[in-house]
Design an enzyme around this catalytic site. Structure first.
Site: not given
Ligand code: APR
Length: 266
Positions: A115, A128, A138, A227, A229
């Site tokens: 992304i 978060n 993030d 959410s 990941g």
């Molecule tokens: N581009 C697109 N999608 C991505 C990328 C990227 N560069 N990196 C990761 N993802 C995807 C993951 O594969 C997942 O499907 O983003 C989705 C969300 O995953 P996370 O980033 O882990 O976010 P989330 O599950 O919402 O958890 C949020 O994780 O990083 C921390 O600070 C954040 O505490 C918060 C929590």
């Protein structure tokens, strides 16, 4: 960096598999426009199967037309020349595919990639509540945006101790070194089994981002799978919630907003 729609820098097309995402059909349709390797009947048939929302009778009529032209083509020992009757059907079908997918007012697209590479009006960050960065998307967004993004987040007011963005809400900042123009920081729910309001909170997060995007009259926005990941939300259920919220909000709006759902691939 990818400028999605309508000037995406396309690699040579491959015939989209059945059930292909919109972006695969788009790539296919744009290649069809050049009538070079259009994958023939099977290719077009796959494109039709991949077309979201084509009315069933339209689909049937097109498929029948294509089949009759194909029989004529092969019984006449046709070649794929520009005057070949099948090509005329393909041209007509290409026009429908292009209109349906490329030129429609608002499009939901699925795109596989990173992304942080997207040149859109806003990318959404799955953050978060502190908005001070983290791992996953993030972390990727903060790394690509540079330190000014963290400063912009830190400057956002606290709504309670350590919280700048409550779960289900969203905050907008500039995107600094990213190709995108803005970052919409939202906080999805942590999955704890689905009995603590997680589905509603996830829907709220998508709603909050879409509300800001429509209010700011953005033309394109890209969502990660919020959410799914670290927070552990089941992917398919999350995708259903996301598409339902976005479909509903686009349906109520007269604006042109292309919404891109990003499936991560580094
Ligand atoms: N581009 C697109 N999608 C991505 C990328 C990227 N560069 N990196 C990761 N993802 C995807 C993951 O594969 C997942 O499907 O983003 C989705 C969300 O995953 P996370 O980033 O882990 O976010 P989330 O599950 O919402 O958890 C949020 O994780 O990083 C921390 O600070 C954040 O505490 C918060 C929590």
């Amino acid at each position: 960096m990818y400028r999605l729609l309508p000037t995406a820098a396309l690699t040579p097309s491959t015939t989209p598999p059945v059930g292909a995402s919109d972006s695969q059909v788009i790539r296919f349709a744009q290649t069809l426009n050049g009538y070079d390797d259009c994958g023939g009947y099977d290719g077009l048939s796959a494109a039709l199967d991949a077309m979201p929302g084509l009315h069933a009778c339209t689909l049937h009529q097109l498929r029948l037309k294509l089949f009759m032209a194909q029989r004529q083509h092969y019984f006449q020992g046709g070649s794929w020349g520009p005057e070949d009757p099948l090509m005329e059907s393909m041209r007509e079908l290409c026009g429908i595919i292009r209109t349906r997918v490329l030129d429609q007012q608002s499009a939901l697209l699925w795109w596989t990639g990173d992304i942080t590479k997207l040149d859109v009006d806003a990318i959404v960050n799955a953050a978060n509540p502190t908005l001070l960065g983290g791992g996953g998307v993030d972390g990727a967004i903060h790394r690509a945006a540079g330190p000014k993004l963290l400063q912009a987040c830190t400057d956002l007011p606290l709504v309670s101790a350590g919280v700048r963005c409550p779960t289900g809400d969203a905050r907008l900042t500039a995107a600094f070194d990213l190709p995108a123009t803005h970052v919409l920081h939202t906080v999805g729910p942590r999955w704890t089994g689905g009995e603590s309001g997680e589905p509603t909170l996830l829907a709220n997060a998508y709603t909050a981002c879409m509300t800001i995007a429509l209010e700011r009259r953005f033309q394109s926005i890209a969502f990660p799978a919020i959410s799914t990941g670290v927070y552990g939300f089941p992917k398919e259920r999350a995708e259903n919630i996301a598409t339902e919220v976005v479909h509903r909000m686009l349906g109520k709006s007269s604006q042109t907003l292309r919404v891109i759902f990003v499936r991560f691939e580094a």
